[in-house]
Design a protein around this motif. Structure first.
Motif, PDB file in Angstrom:
ATOM      1  N   SER A  39       0.816  -1.220   0.000  1.00  0.00           N
ATOM      2  CA  SER A  39       0.000   0.000   0.000  1.00  0.00           C
ATOM      3  C   SER A  39       0.848   1.268   0.000  1.00  0.00           C
ATOM      4  O   SER A  39       0.580   2.201  -0.767  1.00  0.00           O
ATOM      5  CB  SER A  39      -0.936  -0.005   1.212  1.00  0.00           C
ATOM      6  N   ALA A  40       1.849   1.333   0.872  1.00  0.00           N
ATOM      7  CA  ALA A  40       2.680   2.533   0.948  1.00  0.00           C
ATOM      8  C   ALA A  40       3.539   2.679  -0.304  1.00  0.00           C
ATOM      9  O   ALA A  40       3.726   3.790  -0.830  1.00  0.00           O
ATOM     10  CB  ALA A  40       3.566   2.483   2.191  1.00  0.00           C
ATOM     11  N   ALA A 164       1.330   6.901   5.320  1.00  0.00           N
ATOM     12  CA  ALA A 164       2.731   6.626   5.651  1.00  0.00           C
ATOM     13  C   ALA A 164       3.595   6.656   4.395  1.00  0.00           C
ATOM     14  O   ALA A 164       4.715   7.188   4.411  1.00  0.00           O
ATOM     15  CB  ALA A 164       2.851   5.272   6.351  1.00  0.00           C
ATOM     16  N   GLY A 165       3.078   6.077   3.311  1.00  0.00           N
ATOM     17  CA  GLY A 165       3.813   6.112   2.049  1.00  0.00           C
ATOM     18  C   GLY A 165       3.999   7.525   1.538  1.00  0.00           C
ATOM     19  O   GLY A 165       5.078   7.888   1.035  1.00  0.00           O
ATOM     20  N   ALA A 176      10.263   5.320   1.329  1.00  0.00           N
ATOM     21  CA  ALA A 176       8.900   4.810   1.165  1.00  0.00           C
ATOM     22  C   ALA A 176       8.900   3.353   0.713  1.00  0.00           C
ATOM     23  O   ALA A 176       8.047   2.562   1.139  1.00  0.00           O
ATOM     24  CB  ALA A 176       8.146   5.667   0.151  1.00  0.00           C
ATOM     25  N   LEU A 177       9.845   2.996  -0.123  1.00  0.00           N
ATOM     26  CA  LEU A 177       9.908   1.620  -0.621  1.00  0.00           C
ATOM     27  C   LEU A 177      10.488   0.659   0.416  1.00  0.00           C
ATOM     28  O   LEU A 177      10.310  -0.556   0.294  1.00  0.00           O
ATOM     29  CB  LEU A 177      10.750   1.563  -1.902  1.00  0.00           C
ATOM     30  N   THR A 302       1.081  13.584  -1.440  1.00  0.00           N
ATOM     31  CA  THR A 302       0.367  13.764  -0.174  1.00  0.00           C
ATOM     32  C   THR A 302      -1.136  13.716  -0.384  1.00  0.00           C
ATOM     33  O   THR A 302      -1.874  13.113   0.414  1.00  0.00           O
ATOM     34  CB  THR A 302       0.757  15.097   0.480  1.00  0.00           C
ATOM     35  N   ASP A 303      -1.621  14.359  -1.447  1.00  0.00           N
ATOM     36  CA  ASP A 303      -3.047  14.324  -1.751  1.00  0.00           C
ATOM     37  C   ASP A 303      -3.535  12.889  -1.925  1.00  0.00           C
ATOM     38  O   ASP A 303      -4.617  12.521  -1.451  1.00  0.00           O
ATOM     39  CB  ASP A 303      -3.344  15.115  -3.032  1.00  0.00           C
ATOM     40  N   ILE A 304      -2.728  12.091  -2.619  1.00  0.00           N
ATOM     41  CA  ILE A 304      -3.108  10.694  -2.859  1.00  0.00           C
ATOM     42  C   ILE A 304      -3.180   9.934  -1.538  1.00  0.00           C
ATOM     43  O   ILE A 304      -4.128   9.178  -1.282  1.00  0.00           O
ATOM     44  CB  ILE A 304      -2.106  10.018  -3.821  1.00  0.00           C
ATOM     45  N   GLY A 305      -2.177  10.141  -0.682  1.00  0.00           N
ATOM     46  CA  GLY A 305      -2.180   9.462   0.607  1.00  0.00           C
ATOM     47  C   GLY A 305      -3.373   9.853   1.459  1.00  0.00           C
ATOM     48  O   GLY A 305      -4.014   8.994   2.083  1.00  0.00           O
TER      49      GLY A 305
END
Length: 442
Positions: A39-40, A164-165, A176-177, A302-305
């Motif tokens: 997910s992240a 978190a991602g 992130a990975l 950030t918007d996507i998260g």
């Protein structure tokens, strides 16, 4: 009482955790960061594409390599817990996670990134196998409380994964990975719960190699066939078929080897594996498509998260309620319903990829995956003997994550050659098939 809620007690695990408090929370904290590997990482894909200058079809390896690595790591570690105990497996997992995190941190090319992700995945797969086997092997009196705590941990990690991602990507896309490496922080708390077998049986490394080669061949075959069927595809198909036949022959000749033959020959296992694999195929396809489609609509990382966060939270809460409902309804019906909802969400997103539709589809994907994992893990562990419990659970994890890799590969294969709508429509068939196989569970 449903047979999904019962599981045999693995004696090597039982002697370890029966006297320890908070076992469910500890094992949940160990398992949880593995969720971030999917997910992240999916939220970080657009930023990764910008830094590595690679297209979408190539970047799918970041997800598919992780899926195959988790599966191979889980099935290997699961069998090793039966033969060696949980302590050496847990320490090996920590070493793999460390090596994978370091490799991702220094990566500057896609090849190095994929290598690091494979190391991380194998470590995460090992932690998953240890945590699931240990929790399923708790004494009956302590198991419900521990499973509730374990589920709460997974819900928390699943709910926070998209954000978190996004936050990690602001620091570095490599970070992130590498988020699955956070499982290392839980190793000191889990280590006292582990044991080492007095006499360590030898591992069937030939079986390990055949499983790894077969899983890789199946993934390459799926990607090649989806992108451009040609003579290369035919060659991969022939090699994969040969590897699969060799694996079957090897398992039958070595009844005490790497793969539990009783599980492999059982129809119930393959129906469970097909159901889990199809649901995870829909999940991986959603997690691949949603960030890319939102990035095309000028949404930042950030918007996507933030946009996917409510869906993850709702999905985690709905999943827990759905699992409780499975105590009153046949679990196969619950699995069929959540699979059909995910299929419908993917089909609708193919026709109307607006942000709220993508968020709703992600909610359906998180819910279906959580429900499938909880119910099917109990189903598999409840039908295996104490000597094969870890191997059977590991084999099931391999099947589900391999299905997830197929879903992401199919989605990515049509991403540039056709409209994204075609990719989503094609992958919608996977959870629909999962609903059919779920109905065959007894």
């Amino acid at each position: 009482m449903s047979t999904y809620s019962s599981s045999p007690v693995n004696r090597s695990i039982r002697t370890t955790v029966s006297g320890s408090r908070g076992a469910g929370w500890r094992w949940g904290a160990l398992y949880g960061p593995a969720v971030y590997g999917v997910s992240a990482a999916a939220v970080a894909l657009p930023a990764t594409a910008d830094h590595l200058a690679n297209g979408s079809p190539a970047l799918v390896w970041i997800l598919t390599a992780y899926a195959v690595g988790v599966g191979v790591g889980a099935v290997t570690a699961g069998r090793m817990t039966d033969l060696w105990g949980t302590r050496p497996v847990l320490l090996t997992a920590a070493a793999l996670l460390t090596a994978g995190a370091v490799t991702c941190a220094i990566a500057s090319t896609l090849t190095v990134v994929v290598c690091g992700r494979i190391l991380l995945a194998m470590g995460s797969g090992a932690t998953m196998a240890v945590a699931l086997t240990a929790t399923a092997g708790l004494p009956a009196a302590r198991r419900p409380t521990a499973l509730a705590a374990f589920g709460a941990c997974l819900a928390g990690f699943s709910a926070t994964a998209p954000l978190a991602g996004a936050m990690a990507t602001h620091w570095s896309w490599q970070v992130a990975l590498a988020l699955p490496a956070l499982s290392i922080a839980a190793v000191p708390a889990c280590l006292p719960l582990t044991t080492r077998m007095p006499r360590q049986a030898p591992v069937d490394w030939a079986g390990v190699g055949l499983v790894t080669a077969t899983a890789t061949g199946l993934l390459l075959l799926a990607q090649s066939a989806a992108q451009r069927p040609d003579t290369v595809t035919a060659g991969i198909a022939a090699v994969t078929a040969t590897l699969t036949a060799s694996l079957v022959v090897h398992a039958r000749k070595h009844t005490n080897g790497f793969l539990p033959p009783a599980t492999l020959s059982a129809a119930w296992f393959w129906f469970a594996a097909a159901t889990g694999g199809c649901v995870y195929g829909g999940l991986f396809a959603t997690l691949y498509a949603a960030p890319h489609l939102l990035a095309r609509q000028d949404y930042t990382t950030t918007d996507i998260g933030v946009l996917l966060l409510p869906g993850a939270v709702i999905g985690a809460l709905v999943a827990r309620s759905t699992v409780r409902a499975a105590r009153r309804q046949p679990p196969r019906r619950v699995l069929a319903v959540v699979s059909l909802v995910l299929a419908a969400g993917l089909a609708y997103a193919a026709a109307d990829p607006r942000p709220w539709v993508l968020a709703a589809t992600s909610t359906a994907a998180f819910t279906a995956a959580a429900v499938a994992q909880t119910l099917l893990t109990a189903y598999v562990s409840g039908r295996t003997g104490p000597r094969d419990g870890g191997g059977a659970i590991g084999l099931f994890i391999l099947a589900t994550f391999l299905g997830g890799a197929f879903g992401a590969a199919i989605c990515a294969a049509h991403w540039d050659t056709a409209r994204p709508a075609v990719s989503l429509a094609a992958t919608a068939a996977l959870p629909a098939v999962g609903a059919l196989t779920a109905c065959r569970l007894q």
